[in-house]
Design a protein around this motif. Sequence first.
Motif, PDB file in Angstrom:
ATOM      1  N   ALA A 112      40.453 107.247  35.324  1.00  0.00           N
ATOM      2  CA  ALA A 112      40.138 108.395  34.482  1.00  0.00           C
ATOM      3  C   ALA A 112      40.621 109.670  35.170  1.00  0.00           C
ATOM      4  O   ALA A 112      40.624 109.763  36.404  1.00  0.00           O
ATOM      5  CB  ALA A 112      38.633 108.461  34.239  1.00  0.00           C
ATOM      6  N   ASP A 113      41.047 110.608  34.381  1.00  0.00           N
ATOM      7  CA  ASP A 113      41.490 111.922  34.871  1.00  0.00           C
ATOM      8  C   ASP A 113      42.743 111.866  35.736  1.00  0.00           C
ATOM      9  O   ASP A 113      42.937 112.701  36.618  1.00  0.00           O
ATOM     10  CB  ASP A 113      40.352 112.641  35.629  1.00  0.00           C
ATOM     11  N   THR A 114      43.572 110.826  35.536  1.00  0.00           N
ATOM     12  CA  THR A 114      44.867 110.772  36.213  1.00  0.00           C
ATOM     13  C   THR A 114      45.950 110.606  35.154  1.00  0.00           C
ATOM     14  O   THR A 114      45.686 110.150  34.043  1.00  0.00           O
ATOM     15  CB  THR A 114      44.975 109.587  37.208  1.00  0.00           C
ATOM     16  N   ALA A 115      47.161 110.964  35.517  1.00  0.00           N
ATOM     17  CA  ALA A 115      48.317 110.721  34.648  1.00  0.00           C
ATOM     18  C   ALA A 115      48.834 109.317  34.954  1.00  0.00           C
ATOM     19  O   ALA A 115      48.636 108.804  36.062  1.00  0.00           O
ATOM     20  CB  ALA A 115      49.401 111.758  34.915  1.00  0.00           C
ATOM     21  N   PRO A 116      49.501 108.670  33.987  1.00  0.00           N
ATOM     22  CA  PRO A 116      49.968 107.292  34.213  1.00  0.00           C
ATOM     23  C   PRO A 116      50.793 107.105  35.488  1.00  0.00           C
ATOM     24  O   PRO A 116      50.671 106.089  36.157  1.00  0.00           O
ATOM     25  CB  PRO A 116      50.802 106.986  32.968  1.00  0.00           C
ATOM     26  N   GLY A 117      51.617 108.059  35.846  1.00  0.00           N
ATOM     27  CA  GLY A 117      52.477 107.905  37.012  1.00  0.00           C
ATOM     28  C   GLY A 117      51.875 108.347  38.325  1.00  0.00           C
ATOM     29  O   GLY A 117      52.531 108.273  39.364  1.00  0.00           O
ATOM     30  N   ASP A 118      50.618 108.792  38.315  1.00  0.00           N
ATOM     31  CA  ASP A 118      49.993 109.249  39.558  1.00  0.00           C
ATOM     32  C   ASP A 118      49.873 108.096  40.555  1.00  0.00           C
ATOM     33  O   ASP A 118      49.428 106.997  40.213  1.00  0.00           O
ATOM     34  CB  ASP A 118      48.606 109.837  39.298  1.00  0.00           C
ATOM     35  N   TYR A 143      48.055 103.248  41.766  1.00  0.00           N
ATOM     36  CA  TYR A 143      48.688 102.071  42.348  1.00  0.00           C
ATOM     37  C   TYR A 143      47.754 101.285  43.267  1.00  0.00           C
ATOM     38  O   TYR A 143      48.060 100.155  43.617  1.00  0.00           O
ATOM     39  CB  TYR A 143      49.990 102.466  43.060  1.00  0.00           C
ATOM     40  N   THR A 144      46.608 101.854  43.624  1.00  0.00           N
ATOM     41  CA  THR A 144      45.654 101.087  44.420  1.00  0.00           C
ATOM     42  C   THR A 144      45.168  99.868  43.642  1.00  0.00           C
ATOM     43  O   THR A 144      44.767  98.875  44.241  1.00  0.00           O
ATOM     44  CB  THR A 144      44.425 101.925  44.835  1.00  0.00           C
ATOM     45  N   ASN A 145      45.197  99.944  42.318  1.00  0.00           N
ATOM     46  CA  ASN A 145      44.727  98.850  41.471  1.00  0.00           C
ATOM     47  C   ASN A 145      45.827  98.293  40.574  1.00  0.00           C
ATOM     48  O   ASN A 145      45.543  97.617  39.595  1.00  0.00           O
ATOM     49  CB  ASN A 145      43.544  99.308  40.619  1.00  0.00           C
ATOM     50  N   ARG A 146      47.071  98.571  40.920  1.00  0.00           N
ATOM     51  CA  ARG A 146      48.181  98.027  40.141  1.00  0.00           C
ATOM     52  C   ARG A 146      48.680  96.746  40.788  1.00  0.00           C
ATOM     53  O   ARG A 146      48.983  96.708  41.978  1.00  0.00           O
ATOM     54  CB  ARG A 146      49.313  99.048  40.011  1.00  0.00           C
ATOM     55  N   SER A 147      48.757  95.722  39.963  1.00  0.00           N
ATOM     56  CA  SER A 147      49.191  94.398  40.402  1.00  0.00           C
ATOM     57  C   SER A 147      50.362  93.977  39.531  1.00  0.00           C
ATOM     58  O   SER A 147      50.592  94.564  38.474  1.00  0.00           O
ATOM     59  CB  SER A 147      48.024  93.411  40.253  1.00  0.00           C
TER      60      SER A 147
END
Length: 182
Positions: free
Chosen positions: A118-124, A128-132
């Motif tokens: 929440a409150d982030t842009a998609p590319g922030d 990536y801490t939770n991108r798999s």
Amino acid sequence: MPTDTEIIDATRTWLEKAVIGLNLCPFAKAVHVKQQIRYVVSAATTPEALLEDLLAELRTLQDTDAEQTDTTLLIHPYVLGDFLDYNDFLDIADAAAAEPEFDDAFQIASFHPQYQFADTAPGDIENYTNRSPYPMLHLLREASVERAVAAFPEAEQIFEKNMETLNALGLERWNKLGVDKA
């Protein structure tokens, strides 16, 4: 379409290079080295089928000694590819883990290729801490989490430390890790 082996290999690469390599989760290395992580690729194409697979994996984890399998990565590449749909499903997954038959023994961590806080842009970079490489549900034993947190000073600061790590790394260097889909 990738095979189950390719999906698991991509997930392992992500775990080794990003999660362990960048120390995003200080608890991951021990279970990885001891080969206590169960990798399961769900063939589910509907949320209902994924829920059935989730319940089956929770039961498997419940019936398996933690020394053999401490945690499970339930990878589901064919359903909930859209992050908003995935995010909505997390309430269902958490409710499943809270069923009385599991006696509060599990929690679920969430990872997705489009993960967005929440409150982030998609590319922030923080996302990536939770991108798999693939959508997945990480099934954790509550007792293992409690032991790990007790053994790790200032565990509540892991999230902030991860943000600092990724901000220092930057998106260009993240991309060079090669942890996206194979």
